[in-house]
Scaffold this motif. Structure first.
Motif, mmCIF file in Angstrom:
data_model
loop_
_atom_site.group_PDB
_atom_site.id
_atom_site.type_symbol
_atom_site.label_atom_id
_atom_site.label_comp_id
_atom_site.label_asym_id
_atom_site.label_seq_id
_atom_site.Cartn_x
_atom_site.Cartn_y
_atom_site.Cartn_z
ATOM 1 N N GLN A 20 79.164 -24.269 -36.425
ATOM 2 C CA GLN A 20 79.019 -25.465 -37.252
ATOM 3 C C GLN A 20 77.617 -26.025 -37.057
ATOM 4 O OE1 GLN A 20 81.539 -26.597 -39.367
ATOM 5 N NE2 GLN A 20 79.854 -27.812 -40.223
ATOM 6 N N PHE A 21 76.785 -25.940 -38.084
ATOM 7 C CA PHE A 21 75.397 -26.356 -37.968
ATOM 8 C C PHE A 21 75.300 -27.871 -38.098
ATOM 9 C CE2 PHE A 21 74.878 -22.010 -38.075
ATOM 10 C CZ PHE A 21 73.560 -21.609 -38.024
ATOM 11 N N THR A 22 74.737 -28.494 -37.081
ATOM 12 C CA THR A 22 74.581 -29.943 -37.029
ATOM 13 C C THR A 22 73.143 -30.268 -36.628
ATOM 14 O OG1 THR A 22 75.322 -29.955 -34.724
ATOM 15 C CG2 THR A 22 76.997 -30.343 -36.427
ATOM 16 N N PRO A 23 72.691 -31.520 -36.827
ATOM 17 C CA PRO A 23 71.297 -31.868 -36.495
ATOM 18 C C PRO A 23 70.930 -31.663 -35.023
ATOM 19 C CG PRO A 23 72.231 -33.509 -37.968
ATOM 20 C CD PRO A 23 73.357 -32.609 -37.582
ATOM 21 N N ASP A 24 71.928 -31.714 -34.120
ATOM 22 C CA ASP A 24 71.611 -31.570 -32.702
ATOM 23 C C ASP A 24 71.833 -30.150 -32.183
ATOM 24 O OD1 ASP A 24 74.335 -31.589 -32.938
ATOM 25 O OD2 ASP A 24 74.705 -32.946 -31.245
ATOM 26 N N LEU A 25 72.092 -29.194 -33.072
ATOM 27 C CA LEU A 25 72.298 -27.809 -32.650
ATOM 28 C C LEU A 25 70.977 -27.202 -32.197
ATOM 29 C CD1 LEU A 25 74.758 -25.739 -32.695
ATOM 30 C CD2 LEU A 25 73.653 -24.780 -34.728
ATOM 31 N N LEU A 26 70.998 -26.509 -31.061
ATOM 32 C CA LEU A 26 69.804 -25.883 -30.513
ATOM 33 C C LEU A 26 69.833 -24.378 -30.763
ATOM 34 C CD1 LEU A 26 69.661 -27.730 -27.062
ATOM 35 C CD2 LEU A 26 68.339 -28.238 -29.126
ATOM 36 N N GLY B 139 70.096 -36.244 -44.531
ATOM 37 C CA GLY B 139 70.439 -35.595 -43.272
ATOM 38 C C GLY B 139 70.491 -34.088 -43.349
ATOM 39 N N THR B 140 69.863 -33.510 -44.358
ATOM 40 C CA THR B 140 69.840 -32.053 -44.483
ATOM 41 C C THR B 140 68.409 -31.542 -44.414
ATOM 42 O OG1 THR B 140 69.714 -32.091 -46.907
ATOM 43 C CG2 THR B 140 71.919 -32.057 -45.920
ATOM 44 N N TYR B 141 68.283 -30.250 -44.160
ATOM 45 C CA TYR B 141 66.979 -29.597 -44.047
ATOM 46 C C TYR B 141 66.995 -28.371 -44.954
ATOM 47 C CZ TYR B 141 67.024 -32.414 -39.777
ATOM 48 O OH TYR B 141 67.128 -33.446 -38.875
ATOM 49 N N PRO B 142 66.437 -28.481 -46.160
ATOM 50 C CA PRO B 142 66.482 -27.341 -47.090
ATOM 51 C C PRO B 142 65.896 -26.086 -46.451
ATOM 52 C CG PRO B 142 65.657 -29.320 -48.177
ATOM 53 C CD PRO B 142 65.741 -29.646 -46.720
ATOM 54 N N LEU B 143 66.529 -24.961 -46.727
ATOM 55 C CA LEU B 143 66.044 -23.703 -46.174
ATOM 56 C C LEU B 143 64.692 -23.358 -46.785
ATOM 57 C CD1 LEU B 143 69.276 -21.501 -46.251
ATOM 58 C CD2 LEU B 143 68.256 -22.611 -44.281
ATOM 59 N N ARG C 32 72.213 -28.247 -42.523
ATOM 60 C CA ARG C 32 72.347 -29.496 -41.774
ATOM 61 C C ARG C 32 71.670 -29.431 -40.403
ATOM 62 N NH1 ARG C 32 74.915 -33.386 -44.041
ATOM 63 N NH2 ARG C 32 76.447 -32.998 -45.687
ATOM 64 N N THR C 33 71.043 -28.323 -40.089
ATOM 65 C CA THR C 33 70.377 -28.199 -38.794
ATOM 66 C C THR C 33 68.872 -28.065 -39.015
ATOM 67 O OG1 THR C 33 70.655 -27.117 -36.642
ATOM 68 C CG2 THR C 33 70.380 -25.673 -38.547
ATOM 69 N N PRO C 34 68.056 -28.519 -38.068
ATOM 70 C CA PRO C 34 66.591 -28.485 -38.257
ATOM 71 C C PRO C 34 66.046 -27.064 -38.363
ATOM 72 C CG PRO C 34 67.201 -29.995 -36.487
ATOM 73 C CD PRO C 34 68.432 -29.231 -36.840
ATOM 74 N N PRO C 35 64.845 -26.923 -38.928
ATOM 75 C CA PRO C 35 64.241 -25.596 -39.105
ATOM 76 C C PRO C 35 64.134 -24.786 -37.814
ATOM 77 C CG PRO C 35 63.034 -27.213 -40.371
ATOM 78 C CD PRO C 35 64.027 -27.981 -39.553
ATOM 79 N N LYS C 36 63.922 -25.453 -36.671
ATOM 80 C CA LYS C 36 63.806 -24.728 -35.411
ATOM 81 C C LYS C 36 65.063 -23.923 -35.120
ATOM 82 C CE LYS C 36 62.849 -25.422 -30.474
ATOM 83 N NZ LYS C 36 62.523 -26.414 -29.410
ATOM 84 N N THR C 37 66.213 -24.519 -35.408
ATOM 85 C CA THR C 37 67.467 -23.814 -35.168
ATOM 86 C C THR C 37 67.754 -22.821 -36.289
ATOM 87 O OG1 THR C 37 68.305 -25.754 -33.982
ATOM 88 C CG2 THR C 37 69.922 -24.117 -34.691
#
Length: 332
Positions: A74-80, A160-164, A116-121
């Motif tokens: 589950q991709f979330t903003p705090d996923l590493l 709260g989303t990060y487009p691919l 929903r997760t940042p580009p780094k993840t």
């Protein structure tokens, strides 16, 4: 020694897989065929649509029917990134660092709500999707084979989303939408839920990991006439010069057309590719690989409308050329 299956057996097995998945996902045969074609072509699929339309259910059902190990992230903003790849942990008993595998080490990964997760993840998936491996702290680990990613994305919620980025979208062989069901299909969903008297759904296993790889190797034996291959090239090239596009499809676009149309032809019961097979998968292969000029967004110009225009403008190979590679079976 690796083995392949006769293409008629691959076609029959694929039909059985779709039949099982359709026991859970109602009325989406066309979209399910495209997803399965992407898997048989060895690729990854992005399922982008509104919430509640069966994307997660389809992914889980495919994993069950294909007999693959299944993991859901589950991709979330705090996923590493380490939450996906795994990490080295210190074992106090052995006084050594041991690697604990993350959910990427599976046969089929559901990357749920990937935007929903940042580009780094998000970028943690790139090496896995392209190379079939992950690198953690300088050490490389091979992923199981086969390895496929079915990702979901919500196209309407942007807060709260990060487009691919385009580079990562390009890694997905296909992008598929499911769409809302008809009234009759929606009523069938309700009837099935009442009949089974529980929320969870299970579908029967049709094959396993080794069987899927046999099917994939067999799809590689489908021959494609040069005229069909050139048609794939012309379609991708036409997007690069289209006046409404800021960026056209890369060579991955023409390759996606070729690979996916081969698998789609087998699903349709043929051992040769026709222009109709290419057209059937064109939107799934190209829509996410082109970028519409920003000033045209308010003029109802979309990637799909541009691909429609390209399909209309590029000459279709003749039937004689399309059928010249025919060698054997064809289902009625």
């Amino acid at each position: 020694m690796t083995s392949t299956l006769p293409l008629d057996e691959v076609s029959a097995r694929a039909d059985a897989i779709l039949g099982e998945v359709e026991r859970a996902v109602v009325g989406k045969r066309r979209s399910l065929e495209i997803v399965l074609a992407g898997v048989l072509a060895g690729g990854h699929v992005l399922m982008e649509d509104f919430p509640g339309l069966g994307k997660t259910l389809a992914a889980r059902s495919f994993a069950q029917a294909l007999g693959l190990d299944f993991a859901r992230a589950q991709f979330t903003p705090d996923l590493l990134p380490s939450d996906l790849t795994g990490s080295f942990l210190y074992d106090q008993r052995t006084h050594e660092f041991t690697f604990r595998k993350g959910p990427l080490f599976t046969g089929l990964l559901l990357a749920d709500e990937i935007n929903r997760t940042p580009p780094k993840t998000q970028s943690a998936l790139l090496e896995a999707m392209q190379e079939g491996q992950v690198t953690v702290e300088g050490e490389t680990f091979a992923l199981p084979r086969p390895f496929h990613v079915l990702a979901t994305a919500n196209p309407v919620e942007y807060e709260g989303t990060y487009p691919l980025p385009e580079a990562q979208l390009d890694r997905f062989l296909l992008r598929v939408s499911f769409g809302y069901p008809s009234a009759a299909e929606e009523w069938e969903v309700l009837q099935r839920r009442m009949a089974r008297r529980q929320e969870s759904q299970e579908v029967a296993r049709v094959t396993d990991a080794d069987g899927l790889m046999e099917m994939q190797r067999s799809v590689e034996t489908v021959t494609v006439d040069e005229g069909i291959g050139q048609y794939c090239v012309r379609l991708a090239a036409a997007t690069r010069s289209h006046q409404n596009l800021l960026m056209g499809a890369s060579p991955r676009g023409s390759l996606a057309l070729l690979l996916t149309s081969r698998a789609y032809a087998v699903l349709r019961g043929r051992d040769y590719v026709t222009p109709e097979d290419v057209k059937a998968v064109a939107h799934a292969c190209l829509d996410h690989r082109v970028t519409v000029r920003p000033e045209l967004w308010m003029n109802d110009v979309s990637a799909a409308s541009v691909v429609d225009a390209v399909l209309t403008s590029v000459p279709t190979p003749s039937a004689a050329v399309a059928g010249s590679a025919r060698t054997g079976f064809e289902r009625p």
